[in-house]
Write an enzyme that holds these catalytic residues in place. Structure first.
Site, PDB file in Angstrom:
ATOM      1  N   GLU A   1       0.817  -1.213   0.000  1.00 54.87           N
ATOM      2  CA  GLU A   1       0.000   0.000   0.000  1.00 54.87           C
ATOM      3  C   GLU A   1       0.853   1.267   0.000  1.00 54.87           C
ATOM      4  OE1 GLU A   1      -2.666  -3.244   0.839  1.00 54.87           O
ATOM      5  OE2 GLU A   1      -0.749  -2.692   1.757  1.00 54.87           O
TER       6      GLU A   1
ATOM      7  N   HIS B   1      -9.907  -5.159  10.855  1.00 53.05           N
ATOM      8  CA  HIS B   1     -10.505  -4.858   9.552  1.00 53.05           C
ATOM      9  C   HIS B   1     -11.837  -4.118   9.685  1.00 53.05           C
ATOM     10  CE1 HIS B   1      -8.206  -8.319   7.301  1.00 53.05           C
ATOM     11  NE2 HIS B   1      -7.413  -7.400   7.835  1.00 53.05           N
TER      12      HIS B   1
END
Length: 329
Positions: free
Chosen positions: A57, A126
């Site tokens: 990322e 998450h």
């Protein structure tokens, strides 16, 4: 129209309109996206404009920022914004501050998009809502759509914006079907960033929410209606800029305010709304304390019964609205 299809349509239309627009992220091309939001776009535009990236990322967010600084308009997908924590330096420092630090000379027209907040059964790492995280950063615009029309109109506006935009979607809304107006079908359908929408008008209490919490607030308003309580529901759409004027106008009418969000209670979106209302003229119109409904102040549980208790639902929102009206049992 589903939110998934509306997002897909927005990107396709903007890629047809502007050759500088391209998409990058993990599995966005050959796999059609982890949530199928980019389905079919690689076939239409090729791998030069819909690019799969390595699982890094920080790396591909940096590539997106660099491309934007060079004059392109990247749409950078994170499989989830939880993974974007690896790239937060690129988003906040490289994208968010370059325009200011260059004396207004260098723009960074990049969109960071992907699912944000809790889904179902994905546990603590998450399930975080980053609205308040990014909403606190000068130089970023932060969008949190609810409906399919929100998704299309706001994503198209975000892609055209000269500033970096953090576009926070919700996984559980991807497959949700919404009404689709004639106006939304047009290629030039845009919604202004920084303007909230009154989803339901009311006169007794104002409920302000964003993303999936708008859905639960509307459910609560429908139940309150059966008891003779008229709730006004405001869909924020935009976290930064925050449309405090629409909220204030409603509070002047209802004299009561409840905020609803999926993030943690401390330093959240509701906290900011409450502060701006009570610090300004809105305080004089309140007939009851502002109440914030948020996610629980714990890492999100994995166990389904505990997870269900960790976020506001329609009965809880109804109860808070009644408390504002001093009608809670």
């Amino acid at each position: 129209m589903t939110c998934r299809d509306a997002l897909n349509q927005a990107m396709e239309e903007e890629m047809l309109r502007d050759q500088k627009v391209f998409i990058m992220g993990e599995e966005v091309a050959r796999y059609n996206g982890a949530y199928k939001v980019t389905k079919g776009l690689m076939d239409k535009f090729g791998e030069d404009r819909v690019m799969d990236t390595p699982i890094t990322e920080m790396g591909f967010a940096g590539l997106a920022v660099g491309a934007a600084l060079a004059g392109l308009r990247p749409v950078c997908e994170f499989m989830t914004f939880n993974f974007a924590m690896q790239a937060i330096d690129q988003i906040v420092n490289s994208a968010g501050k370059t325009h200011y630090m260059s004396g207004g000379e260098v723009h960074c027209p990049v969109v960071f998009r992907g699912p944000n907040g809790a889904a179902s059964g994905v546990a603590a790492q998450h399930s975080q809502d980053y609205s308040a995280w990014y909403g606190s950063v000068p130089g970023l615009k932060v969008v949190s759509p609810y409906s399919a029309e929100d998704c299309k109109g706001l994503l198209k506006a975000a892609i055209r914006d000269p500033n970096p935009v953090v576009f926070l979607e919700n996984e559980m809304l991807y497959g949700h079907t919404f009404p689709w107006s004639q106006a939304a079908q047009a290629d030039d359908f845009l919604l202004p960033i920084g303007k909230a929408k009154v989803e339901k008008e009311g006169s007794d209490v104002t409920i302000v929410a964003h993303s999936i919490m708008v859905d639960r607030s509307l459910d609560a308003a429908a139940e309150l209606e059966k008891e003779g309580i008229s709730a006004e529901v405001i869909n924020l759409r935009s976290i930064r800029p925050l449309d405090i004027d629409t909220i204030l106008k409603s509070v002047k009418k209802t004299n009561r305010l409840v905020t609803v969000e999926g993030g943690f209670p401390a330093f959240g979106v509701g906290s900011e709304i409450c502060a701006q209302i009570v610090e300004g003229e809105g305080f004089d119109y309140l007939d009851a304390p502002v109440e914030r409904l948020t996610g629980a102040d714990v890492p999100t549980p994995y166990a389904a019964p505990l997870e269900a208790l960790a976020f506001p639902d329609a009965p809880l929102i109804s109860k808070a609205a009644k408390r504002a009206l001093y009608r809670a049992q």
